[in-house]
Write an enzyme that holds these catalytic residues in place. Structure first.
Site, short mmCIF file in Angstrom:
data_model
loop_
_atom_site.label_atom_id
_atom_site.label_comp_id
_atom_site.label_asym_id
_atom_site.label_seq_id
_atom_site.Cartn_x
_atom_site.Cartn_y
_atom_site.Cartn_z
N SER A 105 99.21 32.97 101.18
CA SER A 105 98.17 33.43 102.08
C SER A 105 98.05 32.49 103.28
O SER A 105 99.01 32.33 104.03
CB SER A 105 96.87 33.57 101.27
OG SER A 105 95.88 34.23 102.01
N ASP A 155 98.06 45.31 100.00
CA ASP A 155 97.35 44.10 100.44
C ASP A 155 96.31 44.49 101.50
O ASP A 155 96.67 45.00 102.56
CB ASP A 155 98.38 43.11 101.02
CG ASP A 155 97.76 41.75 101.32
OD1 ASP A 155 96.56 41.68 101.59
OD2 ASP A 155 98.51 40.77 101.28
N HIS A 186 96.65 41.43 97.51
CA HIS A 186 96.83 40.11 98.12
C HIS A 186 97.08 39.05 97.04
O HIS A 186 97.67 38.01 97.32
CB HIS A 186 95.59 39.76 98.95
CG HIS A 186 95.82 38.65 99.92
ND1 HIS A 186 96.69 38.76 100.99
CD2 HIS A 186 95.33 37.38 99.98
CE1 HIS A 186 96.70 37.61 101.67
NE2 HIS A 186 95.89 36.76 101.06
C1 MLT Z 1 94.60 33.56 107.06
O1 MLT Z 1 93.50 33.35 107.53
O2 MLT Z 1 95.55 32.76 107.08
C2 MLT Z 1 94.79 34.91 106.44
O3 MLT Z 1 93.73 35.75 106.81
C3 MLT Z 1 94.90 34.81 104.98
C4 MLT Z 1 93.70 34.19 104.35
O4 MLT Z 1 93.63 32.98 104.30
O5 MLT Z 1 92.81 34.92 103.90
#
Ligand code: MLT
Length: 208
Positions: A105, A155, A186
């Protein structure tokens, strides 16, 4: 380490022949989060696991965002540079080869940014639920660097078109990209672990 340092965990290799892993957690995670995943994906590999230095309502991240999926791109650039500096210092201090990133992520997004902005830092990357980190990245030269991109079909944060765009951005820069879209959201699934482990195993055999 210098002011460039990150709070981190380091676990030395217990076996030979696998590249060190740079473990990069998701929003709200820390340096402990992905140690278990690292051990499953590449048993015996050295593990370097920093904690993101940006806080969003107390939750560690690797760069600032303006909203979900909307990034502060100046901060992405600055933080990728800081992380690259940390990796260089840690390599010296612990005697490590260039690591393969395993990012989830937000951690996958900073790993993608590192590939595009500082192509020499990583030997390769496993990007779990990553998205395009920069709208106007510089022309990187990734010279065949291996990248495994694992996306979730359902996701809610990363639309399929976005991960497809990241795959083509990285391939266009010369990376050897394997992109798989899993029947997942996700969150990670067992399939992610199995695919990542098989991919690292093949990579270790190639360089052995
Ligand atoms: C981010 O902010 O890098 C993406 O939205 C993924 C997350 O951290 O939720």
């Amino acid at each position: 380490m210098t002011e460039n340092s990150f709070v981190h965990r380091f676990e030395p290799a217990t076996g030979a022949g696998s590249p060190p892993l740079l473990l990069l957690h998701g929003t709200g995670g820390d340096e402990n989060d992905l140690l278990g995943l690292g051990k499953m994906v590449s048993p015996g590999a050295a593990l370097l696991s920093p904690r993101g230095r940006v806080l969003e309502h107390g939750m560690p991240r690797f760069f600032r965002r303006l909203a979900e999926g909307v990034f502060d791109e100046d901060d992405v650039r600055r933080r990728a540079h800081e992380l690259g500096g940390f990796v260089a210092e840690a390599r010296q201090r612990y005697g490590l080869a260039a690591p393969v990133a395993v990012g989830f992520s937000n951690g996958a997004n900073i790993a993608a940014a590192l590939l595009l902005l500082e192509p020499d830092v990583l030997a390769g990357a496993i990007l779990l639920r990553a998205m395009v980190p920069l709208s106007d990245p510089p022309k990187a030269e990734l010279g065949g660097k291996p990248v495994l991109l694992l996306s979730g079909q359902a996701d809610p944060i990363v639309p399929p078109s976005n991960s497809a765009k990241l795959a083509s951005l990285l391939s266009g820069a010369g990376a050897r990209v394997e992109h798989k879209v899993l029947p997942a959201g996700h969150q990670l699934s067992q399939a992610d672990v199995t695919l990542a482990r098989d991919w690292i195993g093949k990579l270790a055999a190639e360089v052995a």
